[in-house]
Motif scaffolding. Sequence first.
Motif, PDB file in Angstrom:
ATOM      1  N   GLY A   1       9.987  -0.967 -12.096  1.00  0.00           N
ATOM      2  CA  GLY A   1       9.691  -1.785 -10.939  1.00  0.00           C
ATOM      3  C   GLY A   1       8.827  -0.382 -10.293  1.00  0.00           C
ATOM      4  N   PRO A   2       8.879  -0.388  -8.752  1.00  0.00           N
ATOM      5  CA  PRO A   2       8.254   1.239  -7.824  1.00  0.00           C
ATOM      6  C   PRO A   2       9.243   1.810  -8.344  1.00  0.00           C
ATOM      7  CG  PRO A   2       9.061  -0.504  -6.634  1.00  0.00           C
ATOM      8  CD  PRO A   2       8.901  -1.654  -8.044  1.00  0.00           C
ATOM      9  N   VAL A   3      10.796   1.470  -8.054  1.00  0.00           N
ATOM     10  CA  VAL A   3      12.108   3.068  -8.504  1.00  0.00           C
ATOM     11  C   VAL A   3      10.965   4.320  -8.568  1.00  0.00           C
ATOM     12  CG1 VAL A   3      14.113   3.595  -8.317  1.00  0.00           C
ATOM     13  CG2 VAL A   3      13.073   1.219  -7.914  1.00  0.00           C
ATOM     14  N   THR A   4      10.985   5.453  -8.006  1.00  0.00           N
ATOM     15  CA  THR A   4      11.035   6.478  -8.616  1.00  0.00           C
ATOM     16  C   THR A   4      12.286   7.326  -8.926  1.00  0.00           C
ATOM     17  OG1 THR A   4      10.583   7.394  -6.514  1.00  0.00           O
ATOM     18  CG2 THR A   4       8.370   6.893  -7.035  1.00  0.00           C
ATOM     19  N   ASP A   5      13.673   6.853  -8.317  1.00  0.00           N
ATOM     20  CA  ASP A   5      15.378   7.552  -8.370  1.00  0.00           C
ATOM     21  C   ASP A   5      15.795   6.792  -8.460  1.00  0.00           C
ATOM     22  OD1 ASP A   5      14.038  10.520  -7.582  1.00  0.00           O
ATOM     23  OD2 ASP A   5      12.361   9.437  -6.556  1.00  0.00           O
ATOM     24  N   LEU A   6      16.594   6.676  -8.686  1.00  0.00           N
ATOM     25  CA  LEU A   6      17.861   5.735  -8.765  1.00  0.00           C
ATOM     26  C   LEU A   6      18.605   6.403  -8.683  1.00  0.00           C
ATOM     27  CD1 LEU A   6      19.106   3.156  -9.634  1.00  0.00           C
ATOM     28  CD2 LEU A   6      19.793   4.184 -12.301  1.00  0.00           C
ATOM     29  N   LEU A   7      19.542   6.271  -7.160  1.00  0.00           N
ATOM     30  CA  LEU A   7      20.753   6.966  -7.224  1.00  0.00           C
ATOM     31  C   LEU A   7      21.747   6.530  -6.646  1.00  0.00           C
ATOM     32  CD1 LEU A   7      19.317   8.067  -3.340  1.00  0.00           C
ATOM     33  CD2 LEU A   7      18.936   8.837  -5.610  1.00  0.00           C
ATOM     34  N   VAL A   8      22.462   6.770  -8.002  1.00  0.00           N
ATOM     35  CA  VAL A   8      24.448   6.420  -8.349  1.00  0.00           C
ATOM     36  C   VAL A   8      25.176   6.235  -7.469  1.00  0.00           C
ATOM     37  CG1 VAL A   8      26.134   6.641 -10.338  1.00  0.00           C
ATOM     38  CG2 VAL A   8      22.819   7.588 -11.136  1.00  0.00           C
ATOM     39  N   LEU A   9      25.828   5.967  -7.381  1.00  0.00           N
ATOM     40  CA  LEU A   9      26.494   5.375  -6.401  1.00  0.00           C
ATOM     41  C   LEU A   9      28.489   5.366  -7.319  1.00  0.00           C
ATOM     42  CD1 LEU A   9      26.236   2.453  -4.030  1.00  0.00           C
ATOM     43  CD2 LEU A   9      26.335   4.873  -3.216  1.00  0.00           C
ATOM     44  N   SER A  10      29.177   6.529  -7.092  1.00  0.00           N
ATOM     45  CA  SER A  10      30.316   6.605  -6.991  1.00  0.00           C
ATOM     46  C   SER A  10      30.716   7.209  -8.379  1.00  0.00           C
ATOM     47  CB  SER A  10      31.729   6.015  -6.316  1.00  0.00           C
ATOM     48  OG  SER A  10      30.950   5.558  -4.872  1.00  0.00           O
ATOM     49  N   PRO A  11      30.132   7.643  -8.947  1.00  0.00           N
ATOM     50  CA  PRO A  11      29.885   7.794 -10.513  1.00  0.00           C
ATOM     51  C   PRO A  11      31.287   8.939 -10.815  1.00  0.00           C
ATOM     52  CG  PRO A  11      28.885   9.941  -9.679  1.00  0.00           C
ATOM     53  CD  PRO A  11      28.643   8.768  -8.514  1.00  0.00           C
ATOM     54  N   ASP A  12      31.491   8.591 -12.674  1.00  0.00           N
ATOM     55  CA  ASP A  12      32.555   9.535 -12.971  1.00  0.00           C
ATOM     56  C   ASP A  12      31.881  10.365 -14.099  1.00  0.00           C
ATOM     57  OD1 ASP A  12      32.731   7.858 -15.592  1.00  0.00           O
ATOM     58  OD2 ASP A  12      32.352   6.564 -13.727  1.00  0.00           O
ATOM     59  N   PRO A  13      31.817  11.384 -14.269  1.00  0.00           N
ATOM     60  CA  PRO A  13      31.304  11.892 -15.140  1.00  0.00           C
ATOM     61  C   PRO A  13      31.130  10.957 -16.426  1.00  0.00           C
ATOM     62  CG  PRO A  13      33.727  12.951 -14.782  1.00  0.00           C
ATOM     63  CD  PRO A  13      34.029  11.552 -14.349  1.00  0.00           C
ATOM     64  N   HIS A  14      32.193  10.796 -17.495  1.00  0.00           N
ATOM     65  CA  HIS A  14      31.224   9.207 -18.197  1.00  0.00           C
ATOM     66  C   HIS A  14      30.227   8.348 -17.855  1.00  0.00           C
ATOM     67  CE1 HIS A  14      31.061   7.402 -22.279  1.00  0.00           C
ATOM     68  NE2 HIS A  14      31.058   6.190 -21.367  1.00  0.00           N
ATOM     69  N   THR A  15      30.132   7.679 -17.009  1.00  0.00           N
ATOM     70  CA  THR A  15      28.999   7.281 -16.590  1.00  0.00           C
ATOM     71  C   THR A  15      28.507   7.859 -16.264  1.00  0.00           C
ATOM     72  OG1 THR A  15      30.149   5.499 -15.800  1.00  0.00           O
ATOM     73  CG2 THR A  15      28.206   5.550 -15.176  1.00  0.00           C
TER      74      THR A  15
ATOM     75  N   GLU B   1       1.048  -1.188   0.136  1.00  0.00           N
ATOM     76  CA  GLU B   1       0.568   0.575   0.112  1.00  0.00           C
ATOM     77  C   GLU B   1       0.307   1.601   0.150  1.00  0.00           C
ATOM     78  OE1 GLU B   1      -2.992   0.118   2.866  1.00  0.00           O
ATOM     79  OE2 GLU B   1      -3.563  -1.864   2.531  1.00  0.00           O
ATOM     80  N   LEU B   2       1.668   1.281  -1.140  1.00  0.00           N
ATOM     81  CA  LEU B   2       2.247   2.350  -1.383  1.00  0.00           C
ATOM     82  C   LEU B   2       1.536   4.063  -1.705  1.00  0.00           C
ATOM     83  CD1 LEU B   2       5.515   1.736  -3.561  1.00  0.00           C
ATOM     84  CD2 LEU B   2       5.200   1.870  -1.110  1.00  0.00           C
ATOM     85  N   PRO B   3       1.515   4.934  -0.196  1.00  0.00           N
ATOM     86  CA  PRO B   3       0.998   6.015  -0.676  1.00  0.00           C
ATOM     87  C   PRO B   3       0.895   6.979  -2.044  1.00  0.00           C
ATOM     88  CG  PRO B   3       2.362   5.906   1.718  1.00  0.00           C
ATOM     89  CD  PRO B   3       2.766   4.766   0.320  1.00  0.00           C
ATOM     90  N   GLU B   4       0.487   7.586  -2.158  1.00  0.00           N
ATOM     91  CA  GLU B   4       0.967   8.527  -3.871  1.00  0.00           C
ATOM     92  C   GLU B   4       1.827   9.757  -3.263  1.00  0.00           C
ATOM     93  OE1 GLU B   4      -1.457  11.760  -7.100  1.00  0.00           O
ATOM     94  OE2 GLU B   4      -3.330  10.793  -5.194  1.00  0.00           O
ATOM     95  N   GLY B   5       2.888   9.428  -4.627  1.00  0.00           N
ATOM     96  CA  GLY B   5       3.982  10.810  -4.230  1.00  0.00           C
ATOM     97  C   GLY B   5       4.976  10.150  -3.634  1.00  0.00           C
ATOM     98  N   PHE B   6       4.815   8.739  -2.793  1.00  0.00           N
ATOM     99  CA  PHE B   6       6.131   7.682  -1.860  1.00  0.00           C
ATOM    100  C   PHE B   6       6.969   7.706  -2.806  1.00  0.00           C
ATOM    101  CE2 PHE B   6       7.988   4.575  -0.086  1.00  0.00           C
ATOM    102  CZ  PHE B   6       7.666   5.020   1.249  1.00  0.00           C
ATOM    103  N   THR B   7       8.410   7.968  -2.061  1.00  0.00           N
ATOM    104  CA  THR B   7       9.592   8.395  -3.325  1.00  0.00           C
ATOM    105  C   THR B   7      10.225   7.199  -2.440  1.00  0.00           C
ATOM    106  OG1 THR B   7       9.865   9.967  -3.312  1.00  0.00           O
ATOM    107  CG2 THR B   7      11.771   9.110  -3.271  1.00  0.00           C
ATOM    108  N   VAL B   8      10.654   5.858  -4.032  1.00  0.00           N
ATOM    109  CA  VAL B   8      11.600   4.807  -3.716  1.00  0.00           C
ATOM    110  C   VAL B   8      12.800   5.227  -4.619  1.00  0.00           C
ATOM    111  CG1 VAL B   8      11.251   2.074  -4.038  1.00  0.00           C
ATOM    112  CG2 VAL B   8       9.262   3.014  -3.568  1.00  0.00           C
ATOM    113  N   ALA B   9      14.256   5.325  -3.733  1.00  0.00           N
ATOM    114  CA  ALA B   9      15.054   5.244  -4.206  1.00  0.00           C
ATOM    115  C   ALA B   9      16.243   4.262  -3.676  1.00  0.00           C
ATOM    116  CB  ALA B   9      15.335   7.046  -3.570  1.00  0.00           C
ATOM    117  N   PRO B  10      16.474   3.387  -4.041  1.00  0.00           N
ATOM    118  CA  PRO B  10      17.264   3.149  -3.951  1.00  0.00           C
ATOM    119  C   PRO B  10      18.814   3.690  -4.653  1.00  0.00           C
ATOM    120  CG  PRO B  10      16.629   1.905  -5.873  1.00  0.00           C
ATOM    121  CD  PRO B  10      16.021   3.322  -5.429  1.00  0.00           C
ATOM    122  N   MET B  11      20.429   2.802  -4.264  1.00  0.00           N
ATOM    123  CA  MET B  11      21.567   3.354  -4.505  1.00  0.00           C
ATOM    124  C   MET B  11      22.023   1.911  -5.116  1.00  0.00           C
ATOM    125  SD  MET B  11      23.084   4.688  -1.310  1.00  0.00           S
ATOM    126  CE  MET B  11      21.484   4.219  -0.088  1.00  0.00           C
TER     127      MET B  11
END
Length: 336
Positions: free
Chosen positions: A313-327, A209-219
């Motif tokens: 899936g339910p992911v709203t935000d993808l948090l990119v770990l240890s990024p380099d400029p090209h990636t 039961e995810l509320p409307e607007g709920f953020t799911v932001a895995p790294m």
Amino acid sequence: MRLGIALGYWGRGPNPDHLQLVRDAEELGYDSVWTAESWGSDAFTPLTWFAAHTSRIRLGTAIAQMAARSPTTTAMHALTLDHLSGGRMMLGMGLSGPQVVEGWYGRPFPRSPLTATREYVDVVRQVLRREGPVEVDGRFHAHPYRGEDGTGLGKALKPITHPLRADLPILLGAEGPKNIAQTTRIADGWLPLYWSPTRTDVYEASLTELPEGFTVAPMARAKVCDDVAEGLLPVKAMLGFYIGGMGHATKNFHADLMARMGYEAEARHIQDLFAEGRREEAVLAVPDAFADEISLVGPRERIAERLELWRKGPVTDLLVLSPDPHTMRVLAELNS
């Protein structure tokens, strides 16, 4: 699906490239930047520095450790930075684990983590709403304090400073099923530590039961490279440390999560190797398959194909770990 960059916490010292990465991310259209803390650098000060050198990108803690501060102190940090950044602050919090809470912060790990988390969030929300003095008859976070070792003179107060936003987003780093389910009820978002787009059933019961607007932001660690196995080595190093070293052998939430994701024997083996001081072997014992499914590593075409799984899936935000400029640039292009 929005993109963010997760810079984590400092190692031996600050990374001189981070400010430019944040500026580049903002220019590329990334929505957010996230910092962390363990037992070294704190999560809020770097965000203040980034806020002073940017204008749009949102600023999040992933995560600020609850044991590090009283809930009113955490709320003060958040409302202050929200004002200074013009309303860009997002407050990500988590309990950490017994080894860190008791070993580093010198405080008892709560015997009822769900209750402690719920009370903590209640206090923070009361501060941000500023509807009256903060009052919580809590088991772990009582306001005013009425313990036998106190003076009994505490007075319920409300913040002098008027918060910029009463609805400043609160996100929680939760790993256990009950904790995740509670997060969907009391917070505005969830910060999963490991997310596998091919094993969403691991979390399904907690996310009914995810509320409307709920953020799911895995790294997820991302790296555009030709050699997948080589690109996965930093992922395995991170997993080896978290599973083997970030917790006691009898109580390690990260190892328990890996076990629930189908790798129980491997998780316990990694713990054993790490405890024996065989750290390099512990890293190599992390299955490539597990490291691969929770990250985005390989040639551009492979990442593009796997990115579609994250979007389904339910992911709203993808948090990119240890990024380099090209990636960072490739992901921005693929996600546009």
